[in-house]
Design an enzyme around this catalytic site. Structure first.
Site, mmCIF file in Angstrom:
data_model
loop_
_atom_site.group_PDB
_atom_site.id
_atom_site.type_symbol
_atom_site.label_atom_id
_atom_site.label_comp_id
_atom_site.label_asym_id
_atom_site.label_seq_id
_atom_site.Cartn_x
_atom_site.Cartn_y
_atom_site.Cartn_z
ATOM 1 N N CYS A 178 -3.780 -37.010 -2.948
ATOM 2 C CA CYS A 178 -4.601 -38.234 -2.879
ATOM 3 C C CYS A 178 -6.035 -38.030 -2.425
ATOM 4 O O CYS A 178 -6.960 -38.381 -3.157
ATOM 5 C CB CYS A 178 -3.928 -39.238 -1.957
ATOM 6 S SG CYS A 178 -2.462 -39.935 -2.667
HETATM 7 C C1 UDX Z 1 -2.681 -39.833 2.122
HETATM 8 C C2 UDX Z 1 -2.912 -41.164 2.888
HETATM 9 O O1 UDX Z 1 -2.624 -40.959 4.278
HETATM 10 C C3 UDX Z 1 -2.075 -42.264 2.301
HETATM 11 O O2 UDX Z 1 -2.381 -43.491 2.955
HETATM 12 C C4 UDX Z 1 -2.372 -42.385 0.808
HETATM 13 O O3 UDX Z 1 -1.572 -43.389 0.222
HETATM 14 C C5 UDX Z 1 -2.144 -41.052 0.110
HETATM 15 O O4 UDX Z 1 -2.939 -40.031 0.750
HETATM 16 P P1 UDX Z 1 -0.850 -37.886 2.110
HETATM 17 O O5 UDX Z 1 -1.731 -37.192 1.131
HETATM 18 O O6 UDX Z 1 0.600 -37.973 1.850
HETATM 19 O O7 UDX Z 1 -1.344 -39.406 2.343
HETATM 20 O O8 UDX Z 1 -1.019 -37.103 3.496
HETATM 21 P P2 UDX Z 1 -1.707 -37.298 4.915
HETATM 22 O O9 UDX Z 1 -0.672 -37.282 5.944
HETATM 23 O O10 UDX Z 1 -2.637 -38.441 4.919
HETATM 24 O O11 UDX Z 1 -2.541 -35.917 5.026
HETATM 25 C C6 UDX Z 1 -3.512 -35.552 4.058
HETATM 26 C C7 UDX Z 1 -4.178 -34.246 4.421
HETATM 27 O O12 UDX Z 1 -5.037 -34.410 5.551
HETATM 28 C C8 UDX Z 1 -3.222 -33.103 4.803
HETATM 29 O O13 UDX Z 1 -3.660 -31.913 4.189
HETATM 30 C C9 UDX Z 1 -3.341 -32.998 6.306
HETATM 31 O O14 UDX Z 1 -3.117 -31.686 6.778
HETATM 32 C C10 UDX Z 1 -4.792 -33.391 6.504
HETATM 33 N N1 UDX Z 1 -5.045 -33.951 7.845
HETATM 34 C C11 UDX Z 1 -4.514 -35.156 8.203
HETATM 35 C C12 UDX Z 1 -5.868 -33.260 8.718
HETATM 36 O O15 UDX Z 1 -6.371 -32.160 8.408
HETATM 37 N N2 UDX Z 1 -6.123 -33.799 9.962
HETATM 38 C C13 UDX Z 1 -5.614 -35.011 10.345
HETATM 39 O O16 UDX Z 1 -5.894 -35.445 11.475
HETATM 40 C C14 UDX Z 1 -4.770 -35.697 9.452
#
Ligand code: UDX
Length: 449
Positions: free
Chosen positions: A275
């Site tokens: 996403c």
């Molecule tokens: C995301 C959105 O959270 C969600 O609302 C939307 O519908 C789809 O995209 P998702 O891709 O499943 O969801 O994962 P998410 O838990 O949001 O993490 C995304 C990325 O960000 C991961 O690679 C994670 O490692 C990274 N991340 C997340 C960070 O590097 N630091 C953080 O504090 C949080």
């Protein structure tokens, strides 16, 4: 519309589609889903989800066994047999980062054809992530043309974005922070508001707006979260230049400011997944097309791309030329709890390590199968953590899986050629690890003494 429970149709059986379908079915709604993939349909009809998501198998098999959910290969049937049809098909990136709407358009065509054969009032809801204008300027005219009917009069139309995360998709389905309804016509908005109020017993706030705004809300939401991550990674890079500074304490303290909130402030090797990168690129491409250069968003993407390379640069700073050095990569999935490697920072990291001549060994509890498809035999994919780190000159923590968190410094010392850890996800206690071995971590300043 049936005043009891409406029948729900769901076109598309990815994360959003299947979780939406299973969510409604688990509350006693009759749900009919459709996919063009026979294998997927067979799996779903036997109660097996086509991908892993915690809790999904249990709810799906129960829904199928109770006769509340089934999957068909015929999209038109989904419309003919339901009262409300959700479009949840994928919207991938095109080469230039803009959004590929071909699956949404194809769904709208089939829905239009089905509506031509249907006399009952029907509501079409776009749930896929789509750029502003898609519902009104693409879905609406396509359905109208093929059905010979008019939106807002003969059928209802709305946009209702989905915010679920992989790994907690069902939790998010049952516990959203809010529901956004972008209605083309008031009747559709009223029906959906009633549907969601009964689904959530009136406990979840509902925002009613127009389809254009609803479409933009989804992008704004993901863009803001991506900005938050790139922001904290920027602060992390500054912390590393400040003696004794630690980005974790910075994040904790600023997160207590209610205007900021503590979530999505984990510094690391950057964001990946299906996403954030895709949606950011689509929003940038859309904005540029409309004549506005969204430099803030472009920079968030650039920061993210550089952040993966940070870990490679850190290794090189310590080890010198990486050519011939053995580097162990722990974690390949874009986040823990999934085998998904789409846009994972690990891909950029491994490719850069290979480019600089390192010999790369890697381990992931779930994503080895996907890694093999991506890296082939260029990387030694290991069966266990110990196999991965054995004989290595450096170990990089790239995904924060629980099984990495309890590893002691002695474990690394006993198995690595040069016990040197780079913690790209801040899972280890810096004091302990620094006292025992060579240790670098994202957002951790050098020692002042
Ligand atoms: C995301 C959105 O959270 C969600 O609302 C939307 O519908 C789809 O995209 P998702 O891709 O499943 O969801 O994962 P998410 O838990 O949001 O993490 C995304 C990325 O960000 C991961 O690679 C994670 O490692 C990274 N991340 C997340 C960070 O590097 N630091 C953080 O504090 C949080």
């Amino acid at each position: 519309m049936n005043r009891s429970l409406p029948v729900i149709g769901v076109v598309g059986t990815g994360y959003v589609g299947l979780c939406t379908a299973v969510g409604f079915a688990s509350r006693g709604f009759k749900v009919i889903t459709s996919t063009s993939d026979k294998l997927k349909a067979d799996l779903i009809n036997s109660g097996e989800p086509p991908f892993y998501e915690p809790g999904l198998k249990e709810l799906l098999s129960e829904a199928v066994a109770l006769g509340n959910l089934r999957c068909t290969l015929d999209r038109e049937e989904t419309v003919l047999e339901s009262d409300i049809t959700f479009i949840t098909v994928g919207t991938p990136s095109l080469q230039d980062g803009s959004i590929d709407l071909s699956l949404v358009e194809a769904s709208a065509r089939d829905i239009g054809k089905a509506l031509a054969r249907k006399n009952k009032y029907h509501i079409v809801v776009v749930k896929s992530t789509v750029i502003p204008g898609t519902t009104v300027n693409l879905v609406k005219p396509t359905i109208e043309e093929l059905s010979g009917k008019r939106a807002g009069i003969d059928f209802g139309l709305a946009m209702n974005p989905e915010f679920l995360r992989e790994g907690s998709a069902l939790y998010d389905t049952f516990n959203p922070d809010r529901v956004v309804i972008g209605e083309f016509d008031k009747r559709s908005g009223d029906v959906l508001e009633e549907l969601y109020n009964s689904f959530y017993s009136g406990k979840v706030p509902i925002i009613r707006t127009n389809p254009f705004t609803a479409e933009l809300i989804k992008y704004a939401n993901n863009a803001f979260l991506a900005l938050k991550i790139s922001f904290i990674n920027t602060i992390a890079n500054i912390c590393e230049r400040v003696p004794d500074a630690d980005v974790r304490d910075v994040a904790k303290a600023i997160g207590m400011d209610r205007r900021i909130s503590p979530l999505f402030l984990n510094a690391g090797v950057g964001f990946g997944g299906s996403c954030f990168p895709k949606d950011l690129k689509a929003l940038i491409a859309y904005s540029k097309k409309e004549g506005y250069e969204p430099t803030l968003l472009e920079e968030a993407l650039r920061v993210n791309e550089r952040q993966a390379i940070w870990i490679v640069d850190t290794a090189e700073r310590k080890l010198g030329n990486l050519s011939g050095k053995v580097v162990a990569v722990l974690g390949l999935a874009f986040k823990p709890g999934t085998d998904d490697m789409r846009e994972a920072p690990s891909i950029r990291i491994v490719k850069e390590l290979l480019r600089r001549g390192a010999y790369v060994k890697a381990y992931d509890p779930a994503a080895i199968g996907n890694a093999r498809k991506i890296f082939g035999d260029k990387v030694k994919l290991c069966e266990s953590i110990v196999d991965c780190i054995r004989g290595s000159d450096c170990c990089m923590i790239v995904t924060e899986w629980d099984e990495f968190k309890d590893l002691a410094p002695s474990f690394f010392k006993e198995n690595m050629r040069r016990p040197f850890i780079i913690d790209g996800r801040r899972i280890y206690d810096p004091k302990l690890f620094r006292s025992e071995l060579e240790f670098e971590a994202v957002g951790l300043g050098g020692r002042s003494t």
